[in-house]
Design a protein around this motif. Structure first.
Motif, mmCIF file in Angstrom:
data_model
loop_
_atom_site.group_PDB
_atom_site.id
_atom_site.type_symbol
_atom_site.label_atom_id
_atom_site.label_comp_id
_atom_site.label_asym_id
_atom_site.label_seq_id
_atom_site.Cartn_x
_atom_site.Cartn_y
_atom_site.Cartn_z
ATOM 1 N N PHE A 125 -8.855 -29.035 -0.348
ATOM 2 C CA PHE A 125 -9.300 -29.905 0.745
ATOM 3 C C PHE A 125 -10.236 -29.156 1.692
ATOM 4 C CE2 PHE A 125 -8.659 -30.887 5.244
ATOM 5 C CZ PHE A 125 -9.090 -32.200 5.296
ATOM 6 N N PHE A 126 -9.833 -27.941 2.074
ATOM 7 C CA PHE A 126 -10.632 -27.166 3.032
ATOM 8 C C PHE A 126 -12.009 -26.886 2.456
ATOM 9 C CE2 PHE A 126 -11.632 -24.235 6.315
ATOM 10 C CZ PHE A 126 -10.681 -24.378 7.311
ATOM 11 N N ALA A 127 -12.058 -26.453 1.210
ATOM 12 C CA ALA A 127 -13.340 -26.132 0.577
ATOM 13 C C ALA A 127 -14.221 -27.375 0.463
ATOM 14 C CB ALA A 127 -13.096 -25.529 -0.800
ATOM 15 N N GLU A 128 -13.637 -28.489 0.082
ATOM 16 C CA GLU A 128 -14.412 -29.725 -0.062
ATOM 17 C C GLU A 128 -14.944 -30.190 1.289
ATOM 18 O OE1 GLU A 128 -13.977 -34.313 -1.806
ATOM 19 O OE2 GLU A 128 -12.280 -32.896 -1.924
ATOM 20 N N ALA A 129 -14.104 -30.102 2.326
ATOM 21 C CA ALA A 129 -14.532 -30.524 3.663
ATOM 22 C C ALA A 129 -15.659 -29.631 4.176
ATOM 23 C CB ALA A 129 -13.344 -30.482 4.623
ATOM 24 N N GLU A 130 -15.560 -28.341 3.934
ATOM 25 C CA GLU A 130 -16.623 -27.425 4.349
ATOM 26 C C GLU A 130 -17.941 -27.769 3.668
ATOM 27 O OE1 GLU A 130 -15.703 -23.067 5.668
ATOM 28 O OE2 GLU A 130 -14.832 -23.404 3.677
ATOM 29 N N GLU A 131 -17.899 -27.937 2.367
ATOM 30 C CA GLU A 131 -19.130 -28.216 1.625
ATOM 31 C C GLU A 131 -19.744 -29.545 2.051
ATOM 32 O OE1 GLU A 131 -20.744 -26.076 -0.202
ATOM 33 O OE2 GLU A 131 -19.143 -24.672 0.283
ATOM 34 N N ALA A 132 -18.910 -30.544 2.259
ATOM 35 C CA ALA A 132 -19.422 -31.855 2.666
ATOM 36 C C ALA A 132 -20.038 -31.785 4.053
ATOM 37 C CB ALA A 132 -18.292 -32.882 2.626
ATOM 38 N N ALA A 133 -19.386 -31.063 4.964
ATOM 39 C CA ALA A 133 -19.928 -30.922 6.318
ATOM 40 C C ALA A 133 -21.251 -30.167 6.302
ATOM 41 C CB ALA A 133 -18.913 -30.199 7.205
ATOM 42 N N HIS A 134 -21.327 -29.135 5.482
ATOM 43 C CA HIS A 134 -22.566 -28.352 5.390
ATOM 44 C C HIS A 134 -23.705 -29.195 4.833
ATOM 45 C CE1 HIS A 134 -25.035 -24.814 3.841
ATOM 46 N NE2 HIS A 134 -24.997 -24.690 5.152
ATOM 47 N N ARG A 135 -23.415 -29.966 3.793
ATOM 48 C CA ARG A 135 -24.450 -30.845 3.224
ATOM 49 C C ARG A 135 -24.929 -31.863 4.251
ATOM 50 N NH1 ARG A 135 -20.939 -30.956 -1.228
ATOM 51 N NH2 ARG A 135 -20.214 -33.043 -0.617
ATOM 52 N N ALA A 136 -23.991 -32.424 4.995
ATOM 53 C CA ALA A 136 -24.364 -33.422 5.997
ATOM 54 C C ALA A 136 -25.231 -32.800 7.086
ATOM 55 C CB ALA A 136 -23.105 -34.042 6.605
ATOM 56 N N LEU A 137 -24.919 -31.585 7.469
ATOM 57 C CA LEU A 137 -25.709 -30.919 8.503
ATOM 58 C C LEU A 137 -27.105 -30.576 7.983
ATOM 59 C CD1 LEU A 137 -25.801 -29.832 11.361
ATOM 60 C CD2 LEU A 137 -24.854 -27.682 10.523
ATOM 61 N N LEU A 138 -27.191 -30.133 6.746
ATOM 62 C CA LEU A 138 -28.508 -29.861 6.161
ATOM 63 C C LEU A 138 -29.358 -31.125 6.138
ATOM 64 C CD1 LEU A 138 -27.525 -27.531 3.173
ATOM 65 C CD2 LEU A 138 -28.842 -26.885 5.196
ATOM 66 N N ALA A 139 -28.727 -32.252 5.864
ATOM 67 C CA ALA A 139 -29.458 -33.520 5.814
ATOM 68 C C ALA A 139 -29.944 -33.932 7.192
ATOM 69 C CB ALA A 139 -28.563 -34.610 5.216
ATOM 70 N N ARG A 140 -29.130 -33.733 8.199
ATOM 71 C CA ARG A 140 -29.510 -34.113 9.565
ATOM 72 C C ARG A 140 -30.423 -33.079 10.222
ATOM 73 N NH1 ARG A 140 -26.884 -37.891 12.893
ATOM 74 N NH2 ARG A 140 -25.221 -39.113 11.887
ATOM 75 N N GLY A 141 -30.213 -31.812 9.918
ATOM 76 C CA GLY A 141 -30.974 -30.752 10.564
ATOM 77 C C GLY A 141 -30.313 -30.226 11.821
ATOM 78 N N GLU A 142 -29.669 -31.111 12.569
ATOM 79 C CA GLU A 142 -28.954 -30.764 13.794
ATOM 80 C C GLU A 142 -28.000 -31.904 14.092
ATOM 81 O OE1 GLU A 142 -30.572 -28.913 17.817
ATOM 82 O OE2 GLU A 142 -30.823 -31.095 17.834
ATOM 83 N N ALA A 143 -26.793 -31.592 14.532
ATOM 84 C CA ALA A 143 -25.829 -32.671 14.778
ATOM 85 C C ALA A 143 -24.678 -32.165 15.626
ATOM 86 C CB ALA A 143 -25.281 -33.208 13.457
ATOM 87 N N THR A 144 -24.029 -33.090 16.299
ATOM 88 C CA THR A 144 -22.783 -32.793 16.996
ATOM 89 C C THR A 144 -21.630 -32.913 16.012
ATOM 90 O OG1 THR A 144 -22.400 -35.104 17.601
ATOM 91 C CG2 THR A 144 -23.720 -33.755 19.133
ATOM 92 N N GLY A 145 -20.470 -32.415 16.425
ATOM 93 C CA GLY A 145 -19.302 -32.577 15.591
ATOM 94 C C GLY A 145 -18.963 -34.039 15.363
#
Length: 391
Positions: A125-145
């Motif tokens: 779960f932790f690894a999947e959540a990290e990867e998904a969050a990282h991908r989402a941030l790369l897509a946005r470029g900048e974001a809040t939590g």
């Protein structure tokens, strides 16, 4: 054994920490380099530490270095403390400290999820959540939590951090995942949502600051380089001060010192360490005054502070060892200061430092009042004298 007395240590402090007026500069990144890193647990500290060491650097100059020029980067490092570091030092901090911190954070948060969450396979779960969050941030470029938790359903997973306790409330894992990614050096805290006193940061991929990511440095080499920089800025000092500042175990401190050419010196009965190339006497500068903010890196650079603090600790520190705003005269702490609600800078001298000192402190107080402008900044950690001055 070469002797370095209190007077010489205070002279080195004045010059190397850019507190002597003739060493002040408006180069914000160079101020950070002088201190190794700037304390950033309280966001205002970074700006006020620069103000104390500059001639005319305004808050916008600090923001420019942080968010436009990106010569500085905010990260968790020694003692799990937030710092602002020169970008060229980030690989050293990552390898020497943050990598270990990332492992500890992951283990801590995983145990909390195991205790208070409905998650069958926590590591996955932790690894999947990290990867998904990282991908989402790369897509946005900048974001809040909050924005990332909208994009990534896993981040909205609720966990009871203290099962069975009446005070415990379910919380999402968003912050835990993002903090761990930050410790791993994959994402960084960028510009805050509010003013320079705000700690509500937006996140960015680390590549926004370091296009190639964080360079890999062997851990032993990184620890030795960090110790070298600390000794240049804070030496001479006992090894115990170095161990406290880094937060490392005694073995890691000893290994790092073994890679450097250091010399033992007499600190008036105690043994201190200094770089062997740095033994030349330091001439005393002209007397100087400074108003340093809460958690400034100068007083927080040593564990043993008697040689500049005297007996003023109870008035200037909170119960957890955090120093409040301090007044300095010629290499020692002589009082404390605060900003009132109307913007007035008030101070109290805790010893008789003389008329020259009081006049110089008055000038510094006036300079700091102008520097704040309309901004009001209450220290994150309140101390007895600061509370009294603002009551």
């Amino acid at each position: 054994m070469r002797s370095m007395n209190v007077a010489e240590r205070r002279a080195r402090l004045a010059l190397r920490h850019r507190l002597s007026p003739r060493l002040r500069t408006d180069d914000v990144a160079d101020i950070a380099r002088s201190m190794v890193v700037l304390h950033a647990t309280d966001p205002a500290t970074v700006f006020l530490s620069v103000a104390a060491r500059s001639v005319g650097a305004v808050p916008g100059a600090v923001e420019k270095a942080l968010y436009d020029d990106r010569t500085l980067l905010r990260m968790l490092a020694m003692r799990r403390t937030m710092f602002v570091a020169p970008v060229e030092l980030v690989p050293v901090l990552q390898s020497s400290t943050a990598d270990g911190l990332a492992a500890k954070q992951r283990a801590t948060y995983s145990r909390m999820i195991e205790r208070g969450g409905d998650v069958p396979d926590v590591p996955a779960f932790f690894a999947e959540a990290e990867e998904a969050a990282h991908r989402a941030l790369l897509a946005r470029g900048e974001a809040t939590g909050a924005q990332l938790s909208t994009d990534v359903p896993l981040l909205r997973t609720k966990v009871d951090p203290a099962p069975g306790k009446s005070y415990s409330r379910p919380t999402s894992v968003t912050t835990w995942i993002l903090v761990t990614l930050g410790c791993e050096g994959r994402i960084v805290r960028g510009r805050p949502n509010g003013s320079w006193t705000s700690s509500q940061y937006r996140w960015s991929p680390v590549e926004a600051w370091l296009p190639g990511g964080i360079e890999d440095v062997p851990a032993d080499e990184a620890r030795a380089e960090l110790v070298r920089r600390w000794l240049r800025a804070f030496g001479p000092a006992p090894a115990s001060d170095l161990k406290w500042w880094t937060g490392w175990n005694a073995g890691d401190v000893k290994k790092a010192l073994a890679l450097l050419d250091v010399t033992e010196v007499d600190l008036g009965g105690a043994t201190g360490l200094v770089l062997s190339e740095d033994l030349e006497p330091t001439p005393a500068p002209e007397p100087w005054a400074a108003l340093l903010p809460a958690l400034d890196p100068t007083p927080m650079g040593w564990q043993e502070r008697g040689w500049f603090l005297g007996g003023h600790g109870p008035a200037l520190f909170d119960r957890n060892g955090n120093i409040g705003p301090s007044v300095w005269w010629d290499g020692r702490i002589v009082g404390g200061w605060a900003q009132r609600k109307d913007g007035e800078i008030v101070f109290r001298l805790l010893e008789d430092a003389g008329a020259e000192a009081e006049a110089a402190v008055e000038r510094e107080a006036a300079r700091m009042a102008a520097w704040y402008g309309d901004v009001r900044a209450i220290p994150r950690f309140r101390t007895p004298l600061e509370r009294e001055l603002t009551s």
